[in-house]
Design a protein around this motif. Sequence first.
Motif, mmCIF file in Angstrom:
data_model
loop_
_atom_site.group_PDB
_atom_site.id
_atom_site.type_symbol
_atom_site.label_atom_id
_atom_site.label_comp_id
_atom_site.label_asym_id
_atom_site.label_seq_id
_atom_site.Cartn_x
_atom_site.Cartn_y
_atom_site.Cartn_z
ATOM 1 N N GLN A 14 -3.745 -7.567 -9.462
ATOM 2 C CA GLN A 14 -5.198 -7.721 -9.492
ATOM 3 C C GLN A 14 -5.833 -6.552 -8.751
ATOM 4 O OE1 GLN A 14 -5.661 -11.757 -7.919
ATOM 5 N NE2 GLN A 14 -6.031 -12.483 -10.006
ATOM 6 N N VAL B 50 -9.489 -4.700 -7.292
ATOM 7 C CA VAL B 50 -10.877 -4.900 -6.897
ATOM 8 C C VAL B 50 -11.455 -3.564 -6.459
ATOM 9 C CG1 VAL B 50 -12.462 -6.073 -5.346
ATOM 10 C CG2 VAL B 50 -10.406 -7.259 -6.142
ATOM 11 N N SER C 234 -14.616 -1.093 -5.112
ATOM 12 C CA SER C 234 -15.771 -1.166 -4.218
ATOM 13 C C SER C 234 -16.284 0.243 -3.961
ATOM 14 C CB SER C 234 -15.405 -1.849 -2.905
ATOM 15 O OG SER C 234 -14.403 -1.120 -2.224
ATOM 16 N N CYS D 272 -10.260 1.176 -4.594
ATOM 17 C CA CYS D 272 -9.691 0.164 -5.479
ATOM 18 C C CYS D 272 -8.481 -0.430 -4.771
ATOM 19 C CB CYS D 272 -9.285 0.775 -6.815
ATOM 20 S SG CYS D 272 -8.367 -0.345 -7.887
ATOM 21 N N GLY E 257 -9.539 -3.556 -13.083
ATOM 22 C CA GLY E 257 -10.483 -4.199 -12.190
ATOM 23 C C GLY E 257 -11.771 -4.523 -12.933
#
Length: 123
Positions: A3, A5, A7, A22, A114
């Motif tokens: 996974q 994510v 930002s 990431c 992502g």
Amino acid sequence: QVQLVESGGGLVQAGDSLKLSCRAFGRIFSGYGMGWFRQPPGKEREFVAAIRWSAGNTYYSDSVKGRFDISKDTARNTLFLEINSLNAEDSAVYYCAVDPTGLLRGEQNYRYWGPGTQVTVSS
């Protein structure tokens, strides 16, 4: 399973710099590659930059070469993209992705994505 994510996006002024992050949750094997893509409003998603996770070889699209810098922190499973001299054409949703094949060629090799982070450049 990995996974991701992203930002670090936001509203910035033309000429500014920005560093996207990431974070990967899950195992990133040494043979993997990771990349950044972006999708400007109303356009197709496009490749920006990629890096081999273990060796650190980097690749850039011609349109961003010299202004963008991809890097990684393997200890923190984190990928970065530094963008310098931002201009309006850099406005896009930026995505990070994992390529388990390590080939770093073709969006079809990237299996994990992502949700993206929005970068908007005002002039």
